[in-house]
Motif scaffolding. Structure first.
Motif, PDB file in Angstrom:
ATOM      1  N   TYR A 195      34.610  15.793  39.639  1.00  0.00           N
ATOM      2  CA  TYR A 195      34.343  14.395  39.293  1.00  0.00           C
ATOM      3  C   TYR A 195      35.550  13.749  38.619  1.00  0.00           C
ATOM      4  N   ILE A 196      35.762  12.485  38.915  1.00  0.00           N
ATOM      5  CA  ILE A 196      36.552  11.657  37.997  1.00  0.00           C
ATOM      6  C   ILE A 196      35.605  10.571  37.523  1.00  0.00           C
ATOM      7  N   LEU A 197      35.428  10.471  36.221  1.00  0.00           N
ATOM      8  CA  LEU A 197      34.428   9.581  35.656  1.00  0.00           C
ATOM      9  C   LEU A 197      35.092   8.548  34.759  1.00  0.00           C
ATOM     10  N   VAL A 198      34.849   7.279  35.070  1.00  0.00           N
ATOM     11  CA  VAL A 198      35.322   6.206  34.194  1.00  0.00           C
ATOM     12  C   VAL A 198      34.144   5.730  33.375  1.00  0.00           C
ATOM     13  N   SER A 199      34.321   5.612  32.078  1.00  0.00           N
ATOM     14  CA  SER A 199      33.244   5.047  31.270  1.00  0.00           C
ATOM     15  C   SER A 199      33.795   4.477  29.973  1.00  0.00           C
ATOM     16  N   HIS A 200      33.071   3.483  29.459  1.00  0.00           N
ATOM     17  CA  HIS A 200      33.459   2.943  28.158  1.00  0.00           C
ATOM     18  C   HIS A 200      32.781   3.672  27.039  1.00  0.00           C
ATOM     19  N   ASP A 201      31.760   4.412  27.408  1.00  0.00           N
ATOM     20  CA  ASP A 201      30.971   5.074  26.388  1.00  0.00           C
ATOM     21  C   ASP A 201      31.592   6.441  26.132  1.00  0.00           C
ATOM     22  N   LEU A 202      32.270   6.558  25.000  1.00  0.00           N
ATOM     23  CA  LEU A 202      32.971   7.815  24.722  1.00  0.00           C
ATOM     24  C   LEU A 202      32.000   8.981  24.625  1.00  0.00           C
ATOM     25  N   ALA A 203      30.780   8.708  24.182  1.00  0.00           N
ATOM     26  CA  ALA A 203      29.805   9.792  24.103  1.00  0.00           C
ATOM     27  C   ALA A 203      29.488  10.315  25.499  1.00  0.00           C
ATOM     28  N   VAL A 204      29.367   9.403  26.455  1.00  0.00           N
ATOM     29  CA  VAL A 204      29.090   9.821  27.832  1.00  0.00           C
ATOM     30  C   VAL A 204      30.249  10.643  28.374  1.00  0.00           C
ATOM     31  N   VAL A 205      31.464  10.163  28.161  1.00  0.00           N
ATOM     32  CA  VAL A 205      32.628  10.881  28.672  1.00  0.00           C
ATOM     33  C   VAL A 205      32.734  12.256  28.015  1.00  0.00           C
ATOM     34  N   ALA A 206      32.532  12.281  26.712  1.00  0.00           N
ATOM     35  CA  ALA A 206      32.639  13.568  26.016  1.00  0.00           C
ATOM     36  C   ALA A 206      31.543  14.519  26.468  1.00  0.00           C
ATOM     37  N   TYR A 207      30.377  13.964  26.761  1.00  0.00           N
ATOM     38  CA  TYR A 207      29.276  14.799  27.213  1.00  0.00           C
ATOM     39  C   TYR A 207      29.574  15.406  28.585  1.00  0.00           C
ATOM     40  N   MET A 208      30.185  14.609  29.455  1.00  0.00           N
ATOM     41  CA  MET A 208      30.330  15.009  30.852  1.00  0.00           C
ATOM     42  C   MET A 208      31.637  15.750  31.166  1.00  0.00           C
ATOM     43  N   CYS A 209      32.723  15.439  30.432  1.00  0.00           N
ATOM     44  CA  CYS A 209      34.049  15.828  30.924  1.00  0.00           C
ATOM     45  C   CYS A 209      34.728  16.886  30.064  1.00  0.00           C
ATOM     46  N   GLU A 210      35.554  17.712  30.736  1.00  0.00           N
ATOM     47  CA  GLU A 210      36.345  18.696  30.004  1.00  0.00           C
ATOM     48  C   GLU A 210      37.680  18.095  29.594  1.00  0.00           C
ATOM     49  N   GLN A 211      38.241  17.293  30.461  1.00  0.00           N
ATOM     50  CA  GLN A 211      39.543  16.674  30.209  1.00  0.00           C
ATOM     51  C   GLN A 211      39.380  15.171  30.202  1.00  0.00           C
ATOM     52  N   ILE A 212      40.067  14.496  29.289  1.00  0.00           N
ATOM     53  CA  ILE A 212      39.946  13.050  29.220  1.00  0.00           C
ATOM     54  C   ILE A 212      41.331  12.427  29.096  1.00  0.00           C
ATOM     55  N   ALA A 213      41.599  11.402  29.903  1.00  0.00           N
ATOM     56  CA  ALA A 213      42.855  10.678  29.784  1.00  0.00           C
ATOM     57  C   ALA A 213      42.562   9.288  29.230  1.00  0.00           C
ATOM     58  N   VAL A 214      43.389   8.820  28.335  1.00  0.00           N
ATOM     59  CA  VAL A 214      43.203   7.515  27.728  1.00  0.00           C
ATOM     60  C   VAL A 214      44.224   6.549  28.304  1.00  0.00           C
ATOM     61  N   MET A 215      43.755   5.421  28.818  1.00  0.00           N
ATOM     62  CA  MET A 215      44.685   4.471  29.442  1.00  0.00           C
ATOM     63  C   MET A 215      44.823   3.204  28.628  1.00  0.00           C
ATOM     64  N   ASN A 216      46.021   2.629  28.681  1.00  0.00           N
ATOM     65  CA  ASN A 216      46.266   1.340  28.062  1.00  0.00           C
ATOM     66  C   ASN A 216      47.355   0.645  28.854  1.00  0.00           C
ATOM     67  N   GLN A 217      47.122  -0.595  29.229  1.00  0.00           N
ATOM     68  CA  GLN A 217      48.112  -1.372  29.969  1.00  0.00           C
ATOM     69  C   GLN A 217      48.668  -0.633  31.173  1.00  0.00           C
ATOM     70  N   GLY A 218      47.817   0.017  31.935  1.00  0.00           N
ATOM     71  CA  GLY A 218      48.262   0.639  33.178  1.00  0.00           C
ATOM     72  C   GLY A 218      48.844   2.026  33.016  1.00  0.00           C
ATOM     73  N   GLN A 219      49.019   2.466  31.767  1.00  0.00           N
ATOM     74  CA  GLN A 219      49.608   3.789  31.572  1.00  0.00           C
ATOM     75  C   GLN A 219      48.614   4.740  30.936  1.00  0.00           C
ATOM     76  N   ILE A 220      48.835   6.032  31.191  1.00  0.00           N
ATOM     77  CA  ILE A 220      48.059   7.017  30.439  1.00  0.00           C
ATOM     78  C   ILE A 220      48.803   7.253  29.138  1.00  0.00           C
ATOM     79  N   VAL A 221      48.139   6.971  28.011  1.00  0.00           N
ATOM     80  CA  VAL A 221      48.847   7.154  26.747  1.00  0.00           C
ATOM     81  C   VAL A 221      48.606   8.529  26.136  1.00  0.00           C
ATOM     82  N   GLU A 222      47.485   9.141  26.490  1.00  0.00           N
ATOM     83  CA  GLU A 222      47.236  10.446  25.887  1.00  0.00           C
ATOM     84  C   GLU A 222      46.213  11.222  26.706  1.00  0.00           C
ATOM     85  N   ASN A 223      46.371  12.551  26.729  1.00  0.00           N
ATOM     86  CA  ASN A 223      45.365  13.414  27.339  1.00  0.00           C
ATOM     87  C   ASN A 223      44.653  14.178  26.244  1.00  0.00           C
TER      88      ASN A 223
END
Ligand SMILES: Nc1ncnc2c1ncn2[C@@H]1O[C@H](COP(=O)(O)OP(=O)(O)OP(=O)(O)O)[C@@H](O)[C@H]1O
Ligand SMILES: Nc1ncnc2c1ncn2[C@@H]1O[C@H](COP(=O)(O)OP(=O)(O)OP(=O)(O)O)[C@@H](O)[C@H]1O
Ligand SMILES: [Mg+2]
Ligand SMILES: [Mg+2]
Lengths: 260, 304, 288
Positions: A195-223
């Motif tokens: 899966y690649i999952l986009v969500s605004h709900d950090l709880a949902v993302v944390a619940y579902m995903c092992e790896q998370i990338a944070v984006m800002n202005q078109g770039q990934i700022v942190e994994n």
């Protein structure tokens, strides 16, 4: 680089002339088979655009998209779509209003000229927990959660190995959200999906995903890993701010938010 | 088993919340539209008029008591009587029979125009709207050119060049009628081409033509059908106008416009010769208009 | 908020809804009782409405504005804004109210925007409806508003069509449009469901300031329970068209009704990520 999805230096420009946007800038990440990868970040930061580029909806990107070891060029064969499907954000807009559930589900089968249509539709409906009596309903006869189930069934009917999920639950209430998330978890285990999952709900993302990338202005700022989110352990200022804001509304904190 | 269903049994079957087959789902949808359609009495009157017209056209030979072209110069310009229900014209032909047979011509024209205009307009409009860019520009400029001419004038010019006949009149009406359909289809297409349900089929690998035909065209049909029904009055009037000017149907055809034209010298003394086909045109146009209004309330998505 | 403030507000409500009932009739002639005996009053505060999908939240909001299909029946003892009974207004007067006194941010932003008109023109149109100003000035105002709702390049968004915006940008455009008239009452129907938490916080701060400084009343409809608890003053919990519970927002986590507890239990957390999420088991007794 052993992932089922490898993205390398992806850039997407959208729009023309002076209104051109550099929507995705130099994005690279890799997702292992069977993993669930989360994408979070500011509204308008290019998350949906990344998904659309991977899914073949945007043809004019630069950089490399490797899926299953194969380099994806801009022109995709029909087989590509069979392997990788997408679920959209808005269950009210993603089903054709004049097609019954049956028509919606048989369309991908016809496009890919698959046999055993009858059997496949029945199993698809069963898998998402909708009974056969939903088969000939129109979307307006379904609730939001039921629609999203149909959308997931439509994506799953081609037996893809990768699902791209663009905010699959943000239009749903919490109990339906729980149903849909449970369903997605079950399907992932049963079929070893990625899966690649986009969500605004950090709880949902944390619940579902092992790896998370944070984006800002078109770039990934942190994994981040699930663990880091759990402990609010981020190094980038933007991510820290995002994690802090997810704790709930606070007028004073709102005034101190920085723009990145 | 289904043959044993009572009336209310059928009703329940049609209103079932969980249809069991594609057929039931479709019929149920139609039935629901019918339920809201029949709440509008004017629309029902319109529908009755149109159905009536079709029945008359089908049963014309049995309904009329004279042949439409049978001349009887001894009985010319007779007022309505028990022998000639609506009187006779200058050649002693029975006007009642002629009006009845004329309905076939009217329906023929309406039918031909419909089956040409709708696919043409849908094709041009959805293609322009879906592909956008240069395709859109070219197709819409062509549409504009056709729209720039007044309808009757363009039709007149065409028939003048091609020679008067019903078929040429139909072609003339068609080339002047399709542009609004293309406009409607384009507008509808533009509003939905970026919706997620279109993106979803694109993402399944569907070809552009498949998307146009199976996903976009069904979204346009209701506004097109409404427009078509409302247009029919105009089509009938133009056809009659061409007939009246001698550029459509040719004598001795019982076309209504032609009949008005031939009777106009007698308008003051033998009013029925022109007036009866005029009333026929009026009633049928009215019927299509009422029907169109009713359909718009039921079908047009902007109303729900 | 101090106790005295709260008490005075209780006696001079901005909005007073008494025994609201809404009944829809579907095509088949079956009636759906979407809202049942709903009563509440609203001061210059932030009132939240939560509840599952179909519980009637949006319908409550829309009936205050009389934005209900004519086939539906609205009954209420009164719906009064500043003492004016909205039910007794003519269609024309209601339209005046809708434009100036009450604004509603609709649930579905992309559907509320015209897909073939530039975003900027749509906002400018809304602006010029309320203020007699020239084109150039209106444009400047629109750019300012877009900036206020945290849109990064207002100039580009001004010229964009709705489909060229991201989900959250569309939602912010809607919010901007609804804040223009400076309403006394704002009904926000899931206004921030497509926004990330930081932008959401900034948008909520704008609305919050209007409540505090301009004395606007806010009805905030959402299914984000955590957000509600931290943002609102009071929360109404709706189930099947009824208000089943009312509580202070800060006390949402100690809610008593089993339905509210059930909703709270559905939330995913980082800690429970190896377990199945609980879903709601509806109890027929809740309908009583
Ligand atoms: N078709 C398009 N034409 C031009 N610009 C576009 C188009 N689609 C998106 N954009 C722009 O690309 C940028 C990224 O949009 P995208 O939809 O990827 O954001 P997002 O991260 O998904 O945001 P959100 O969380 O609000 O949905 C935005 O600035 C948007 O305006
Ligand atoms: N125009 C309408 N015609 C018929 N029924 C309607 C109409 N609008 C709403 N309903 C019904 O009224 C009930 C309440 O709907 P409403 O939209 O208020 O729910 P909601 O609480 O806002 O749900 P959601 O969280 O999904 O937005 C539902 O059962 C719905 O099906
Ligand atoms: Mg998005
Ligand atoms: Mg709602």
């Amino acid at each position: 680089m052993a992932g089922i999805i490898d993205i390398h230096n992806l850039d997407v420009h959208l729009g023309r002339g002076k209104d051109a946007v550099h929507a995705v800038r130099n994005v690279s990440f890799s997702v292992k088979k069977g993993e669930s990868f989360g994408l979070v970040g500011e509204s308008g930061s290019g998350k949906s655009t990344v998904l659309r580029a991977i899914s073949g909806l945007y043809k004019n990107f630069t950089g490399k998209i490797n899926i299953d070891g194969k380099v994806q060029n801009q022109h995709k064969g029909v087989d590509f779509y069979k392997n990788l499907q997408m679920v959209f954000q808005d269950p009210y807009a993603s089903l054709h209003p004049r097609h019954t559930v049956d028509q919606t589900l048989s369309e991908p089968l016809q496009i890919h000229k698959l046999d055993q249509v009858e059997k496949r539709i029945r199993t698809a409906l069963e898998r998402v927990g909708l009974g056969l009596n939903f088969r000939f309903r129109y979307p307006h006869q379904l609730s939001g959660g039921q629609r999203q189930r149909v959308a997931i069934a439509r994506a799953m009917i081609l037996e893809p190995r990768i699902l791209l999920l663009d905010e699959p639950t943000s239009a749903l209430d919490v109990s339906v959200q729980a149903e849909v998330l449970n369903l997605l978890t079950e399907l992932r285990i049963e079929y070893n999906l990625t899966y690649i999952l986009v969500s605004h709900d950090l709880a949902v993302v944390a619940y579902m995903c092992e790896q998370i990338a944070v984006m800002n202005q078109g770039q990934i700022v942190e994994n981040l890993s699930k663990d880091q989110i759990m402990k609010s352990n981020a190094t980038e200022r933007y991510t820290q701010q995002l994690l802090a804001a997810s704790k709930g509304y606070d007028r004073d904190a709102a005034g101190k938010l920085l723009q990145f | 088993m289904k043959t044993e269903k009572t009336l209310s049994g059928w009703r329940d079957w049609l209103l079932a919340e969980t249809p069991e087959s594609a057929l039931q789902a479709r019929l149920s949808r139609i039935y629901l539209s019918w339920l809201s359609f029949k709440r509008n009495p004017l629309a029902v009157i319109g529908l009755l008029i149109v159905v009536f017209l079709v029945l008359i056209a089908i049963f014309a030979p049995w309904l009329s008591n004279h042949l439409p072209t049978d001349q009887n110069l001894a009985d010319r310009l007779q007022p309505p009587s028990s022998k000639y229900w609506l009187g006779t014209d200058e050649l002693g032909r029975d006007i009642f029979s002629r009006v009845i047979h004329g309905s076939k011509i009217t329906l023929y024209i309406v039918f031909l125009v419909a089956i040409i205009v709708v696919p043409l307009g849908l094709f041009v409009g959805t293609t322009a709207g879906y592909f956008g860019g240069i395709t859109d520009k070219i197709l819409m400029r062509i549409t504009d050119v056709f729209m720039a001419f007044p309808r009757l004038i363009l039709a007149l010019a065409f028939v003048a060049v091609m020679g008067p006949s019903i078929e040429n009149a139909v072609i003339a009406i068609t080339i002047t009628s399709w542009p609004p359909y293309a406009r409607i289809a384009r507008a509808e297409t533009i509003t939905i081409r970026h919706s997620e349900f279109i993106l979803a089929v694109q993402q399944q690998g569907a070809s552009a033509w498949r998307i146009l035909l199976k996903h976009i065209v069904p979204m346009c049909t209701s506004s097109v059908i409404v427009r078509l029904t409302l247009d029919m009055a105009g089509v009938i009037l133009i056809a009659a106008g061409l007939g009246f000017l001698g550029l459509g149907a040719q004598p001795p055809s019982p076309e209504w416009g032609l009949m008005i034209s031939q009777g106009r010298q007698y308008l003051l003394d033998q009013w029925w010769v022109s007036t009866i086909p005029g009333i026929a045109i009026f009633i049928v146009s009215l019927g299509f208009n009422l029907l169109g209004d009713g359909l718009r309330d039921v079908l047009d998505p902007t109303n729900n | 908020m101090s106790l005295i403030q709260q008490i005075t507000e209780m006696y001079t409500p901005l909005l007073n809804v008494e025994n609201l009932n809404v009944e829809f009739r579907n095509h088949a002639g079956k009636s759906i009782h979407a809202v049942r005996d709903v009563s509440f009053s609203l001061g210059q505060e932030r009132l939240g409405i939560v509840g599952e999908s179909g519980s009637g939240k949006s319908t409550v909001g829309r009936s205050i504005l009389s934005l209900i299909p004519t086939s539906a029946k609205i009954k209420a003892n009164k719906i009064a804004l500043n003492g004016v009974d909205l039910l007794k207004l003519s269609e024309l007067e209601m339209r005046q109210f809708r434009g100036n006194k009450i604004s509603m941010i609709m649930q579905d932003p992309k559907h509320a925007l015209n897909p073939v008109m530039r975003v900027g023109d749509q906002i400018a149109e809304a602006f010029r409806l309320h203020n007699r100003i020239g084109r150039a000035k209106a444009k400047q105002k629109v750019l300012d508003i877009l900036n206020d709702v945290q849109i990064r390049d207002p100039e580009r968004v001004f010229r964009a069509y709705p489909h060229e915006l991201s989900g959250g940008m569309g939602q912010r455009v809607m919010i901007a449009m609804m804040l223009i008239p400076g309403p006394d009452l704002l009904i926000a129907d899931e206004p921030t469901s497509a926004l990330d938490v930081t932008v959401q916080m900034q948008i909520l701060a704008i609305i919050d300031d209007l409540v505090r400084d301009k004395g606007m009343g806010l009805i905030f409809i959402s299914h984000d329970l955590n957000l509600m608890a931290s943002f609102c003053d009071r929360i109404l919990i709706m189930y099947a068209g009824r208000i089943v519970e009312e509580c202070r927002a800060s006390e949402l986590s100690q809610a008593k009704h089993p339905y509210t507890k059930g909703l709270l239990a559905c939330l995913p957390t980082v800690e429970n990520s190896d377990q199945k999420l609980t879903t709601l088991n509806r109890d027929p007794a809740w309908l009583e």
